[in-house]
Design an enzyme around this catalytic site. Structure first.
Site, PDB file in Angstrom:
ATOM      1  CE1 TYR A 161      -3.174  -2.872   0.140  1.00 50.12           C
ATOM      2  CE2 TYR A 161      -3.767  -2.251   2.367  1.00 50.12           C
ATOM      3  CZ  TYR A 161      -3.952  -3.051   1.265  1.00 50.12           C
ATOM      4  OH  TYR A 161      -4.912  -4.039   1.296  1.00 50.12           O
ATOM      5  NE  ARG A 174      -6.909  -9.190  -3.846  1.00 50.13           N
ATOM      6  CZ  ARG A 174      -6.794  -8.221  -4.754  1.00 50.13           C
ATOM      7  NH1 ARG A 174      -6.259  -8.503  -5.927  1.00 50.13           N
ATOM      8  NH2 ARG A 174      -7.218  -7.013  -4.503  1.00 50.13           N
ATOM      9  CD  GLN A 208      -7.244  -8.902   4.668  1.00 48.71           C
ATOM     10  OE1 GLN A 208      -7.211  -8.291   3.595  1.00 48.71           O
ATOM     11  NE2 GLN A 208      -6.679  -8.445   5.765  1.00 48.71           N
ATOM     12  CD1 TRP A 218     -10.488  -8.167   1.262  1.00 45.58           C
ATOM     13  CD2 TRP A 218     -10.818  -6.823  -0.479  1.00 45.58           C
ATOM     14  NE1 TRP A 218     -10.087  -8.838   0.129  1.00 45.58           N
ATOM     15  CE2 TRP A 218     -10.261  -8.035  -0.954  1.00 45.58           C
ATOM     16  CE3 TRP A 218     -11.103  -5.814  -1.410  1.00 45.58           C
ATOM     17  CZ2 TRP A 218     -10.007  -8.263  -2.315  1.00 45.58           C
ATOM     18  CZ3 TRP A 218     -10.846  -6.044  -2.763  1.00 45.58           C
ATOM     19  CH2 TRP A 218     -10.297  -7.253  -3.189  1.00 45.58           C
ATOM     20  N   PRO A 235     -16.654  -3.507   1.096  1.00 46.62           N
ATOM     21  CG  PRO A 235     -17.254  -2.473   3.094  1.00 46.62           C
ATOM     22  CD  PRO A 235     -16.068  -2.960   2.330  1.00 46.62           C
ATOM     23  CG  LEU A 236     -19.380   0.971   0.826  1.00 44.77           C
ATOM     24  CD1 LEU A 236     -19.215   2.436   1.135  1.00 44.77           C
ATOM     25  CD2 LEU A 236     -20.824   0.527   1.004  1.00 44.77           C
ATOM     26  CB  ALA A 237     -18.544  -2.717  -5.043  1.00 41.34           C
ATOM     27  CB  CYS A 238     -13.869  -0.088  -5.599  1.00 38.71           C
ATOM     28  SG  CYS A 238     -12.668  -1.399  -5.336  1.00 38.71           S
ATOM     29  CD  GLN A 243     -16.175   7.189   2.205  1.00 40.55           C
ATOM     30  OE1 GLN A 243     -14.970   7.404   2.374  1.00 40.55           O
ATOM     31  NE2 GLN A 243     -16.673   6.806   1.043  1.00 40.55           N
TER      32      GLN A 243
END
Length: 385
Positions: free
Chosen positions: A124, A207, A232, A261, A263-266, A347
């Site tokens: 990151y 993944r 994850q 991870w 939850p709002l689809a990016c 947010q």
């Protein structure tokens, strides 16, 4: 038999005492400290193998709730590690989309709201996200045992991450994506090594396929090493198969839980892409051209139409569409924690409000949502029934 190495409010005082004791011992006799850590790890491994992964003898631990904040805590898989059901992720935001000052504000809001789980990764912002996360923890002076810090590795090593984080250990280290060039035994052995060395308390996968996770577990059992406790995985209204079909089977068979991870689809589910791609959005960034293409595609337009159909349900429940989407993820009992990725305090506060929506996610509401989405995956159990 459960062994908890974590971070719940009732054991903070005693754990803090242990931290001070170990600190005194480490300056005088480092060998004693290492021996104590090794002994503790051995006890944890034995306890785990005796009871944690035996479904027929396992007693499900109930969800606990913090009285002051309302935050709920769940076990990470069938391990003894208790995590807040909402965590804060640092992907895209820390070291990239937001300033260090905003990052500190977000972490403060999360921590004061009862969040104890903070997730990052070596990749990151090319390691900067770990640096920022560690600097904020040090600046705030938060009790280490009140935090669950997780990071993900692929290219580098855990020592580098610990240096950037300014921490002696992370609670969970994740193998980020499977490595087809490395034998599974080497991966499991490496993860077992860093745990035995006290650099991590648990390890998980990110993944990985169900088959790869099962292979890691089998190798660990075959060679008396430590198996993963968590995967994850991406999980939201439009991505369901893995978390709803594959991972529950692994949970019941070998105790692997789910930390999800996006939850709002990016941001797709946030509602801000209903009329195109705003200039200040994530999809407008150069490195997220793939997200923009997904949004403007035919499938993306269909998804936006479904979100419009979901809005009346959110209004009826007295919440926003993002809150409904996060609560929908939390309603899945196989999900230990949902990682939030927020770029503004407003947010984050909004998304944390999903905790209050969770009790409203009745079977009737879930069925309403399924009827609109029409993408519910079916497991073997569904076919048998």
């Amino acid at each position: 038999m459960q062994v908890s190495i974590a971070c719940t409010e009732h054991n903070l005082k005693s754990r803090n005492g242990e931290d001070r004791l170990l600190s005194k011992q480490s300056s005088a006799a480092p060998n004693v400290v290492n021996a104590a850590r090794a002994k503790f790890r051995t006890v944890a491994i034995i306890a785990r193998s005796l009871g944690t992964f035996t479904p027929q003898h396992h007693i499900s631990l109930k969800e606990s709730t913090a009285k002051q904040t309302g935050m709920k805590y769940r076990n990470l898989g069938k391990s003894g590690l208790r995590v807040s059901c909402l965590g804060l992720g640092t992907w895209v935001t820390f070291g990239g989309q937001i300033s260090d000052e905003v990052a500190e504000r977000l972490m403060t809001i999360a921590y004061e709201s009862g969040v104890n789980l903070f997730d990052t990764a070596e990749v990151y912002a090319a390691g900067k996200a770990e640096v920022i996360l560690g600097s904020i923890i040090k600046k705030k002076g938060w009790r280490r045992s009140s935090l669950v810090i997780t990071t993900k590795l692929y290219w580098g090593g855990l020592k580098g991450s610990l240096q950037r984080l300014q921490l002696e250990y992370v609670d969970v280290v994740f193998a980020n994506r499977p490595d087809s060039n490395t034998p599974m035994e080497e991966i499991v052995r490496a993860m077992t090594h860093v745990i035995n060395q006290g650099m991590a308390m648990y390890w998980g996968t990110s993944r990985w396929s169900a088959m790869e996770i099962m292979e890691a577990y089998s190798v660990a059992r075959q060679f008396n090493m430590i198996p993963p406790v968590c995967e994850q995985a991406e999980y939201h209204l439009f991505q369901r198969e893995k978390v709803e079909v594959q991972l529950p089977e692994l949970y019941h068979k070998i105790g692997v839980g789910a930390m999800t991870w996006s939850p709002l689809a990016c941001g797709i589910i946030s509602g801000k892409y209903g009329n195109g791609v705003p200039e200040s959005s994530r999809a407008s960034l150069k490195c997220y051209q793939w997200l923009k293409e997904r949004i403007v595609s035919e499938e993306g337009r269909k998804q936006q139409n479904k979100l419009k159909d979901l809005s009346p349900i959110a209004e009826r429940l007295g919440c926003t569409l993002p809150q409904l989407a996060v609560a929908w993820c939390l309603r899945n009992e196989g999900v230990s924690s949902v990682l939030l990725g927020s770029s503004t305090p407003e947010q984050l506060i909004e998304n944390l409000g999903a905790i209050q929506v969770l009790p409203k996610m009745t079977s009737h509401v879930v069925n309403e949502i399924d009827n609109i989405l029409r993408n519910k995956p079916y497991s073997k159990k569904d076919y048998r029934s």
